[in-house]
Design a protein around this motif. Structure first.
Motif, PDB file in Angstrom:
ATOM      1  N   ARG A   1      34.635  70.822  35.293  1.00  0.00           N
ATOM      2  CA  ARG A   1      34.011  71.677  34.284  1.00  0.00           C
ATOM      3  C   ARG A   1      33.162  72.774  34.931  1.00  0.00           C
ATOM      4  O   ARG A   1      33.244  73.933  34.547  1.00  0.00           O
TER       5      ARG A   1
ATOM      6  N   VAL B   1      37.009  67.038  31.609  1.00  0.00           N
ATOM      7  CA  VAL B   1      36.605  68.004  32.633  1.00  0.00           C
ATOM      8  C   VAL B   1      35.205  67.716  33.153  1.00  0.00           C
ATOM      9  O   VAL B   1      34.897  68.038  34.297  1.00  0.00           O
ATOM     10  N   ASP B   2      34.354  67.093  32.339  1.00  0.00           N
ATOM     11  CA  ASP B   2      32.992  66.761  32.779  1.00  0.00           C
ATOM     12  C   ASP B   2      32.985  65.679  33.855  1.00  0.00           C
ATOM     13  O   ASP B   2      32.057  65.619  34.669  1.00  0.00           O
TER      14      ASP B   2
END
Length: 138
Positions: free
Chosen positions: A70, A119-120
């Protein structure tokens, strides 16, 4: 005379201790200074392929210090979405928004293998290649 010799020995002892302490302080200062250096700019280089159709692929090379995907994607303003309890739900990639009415969504893969984290939570390493593909159908 004996008193003078004792005083000289004490003085030499104190000087020796002072030298050792100064040396230790210098060593600790050097070690501490080197351990607290921030990562060098662009310490990782990753490749991201954005695939919006069979004939439309954009490849981006990203230099980043981000730990997770991210951060690298947001650094380049490549993704937008909605925050959820699981992190960012990506809806737009490189200006292209997935259309819910057409059952479109963004599929993230790494070296061709599906990424099972958001994505984190997807860690990145130098040399990684990610593919982000606009996919139709649930």
């Amino acid at each position: 005379m004996e008193q003078k010799t004792k005083n000289n020995k004490k003085t030499l002892l104190y000087v020796g201790i002072a030298i050792v302490l100064v040396a230790l302080i210098a060593v600790f200062a050097i070690v501490y200074g080197n351990s607290n250096k921030p990562a060098a700019a662009g310490s990782k280089t990753i490749t991201v392929q954005i695939i919006t159709s069979e004939t439309d692929t954009v490849t981006k090379t990203i230099q980043t210090d981000a730990e997770f995907l991210r951060g690298a994607l947001e650094q380049e303003n490549l993704v937008q979405g909605e925050e959820s309890q699981y992190g960012l739900f990506v809806k737009t990639v490189n200006g292209v928004t997935a259309d819910d009415a057409q059952q479109q969504w963004w599929c993230f893969t790494k070296g061709g293998e599906i990424v099972n984290t958001g994505v984190d939570d997807t860690p990145i390493a130098d040399g990684d290649t990610f593919e982000i593909t606009l996919t139709t159908g649930w």
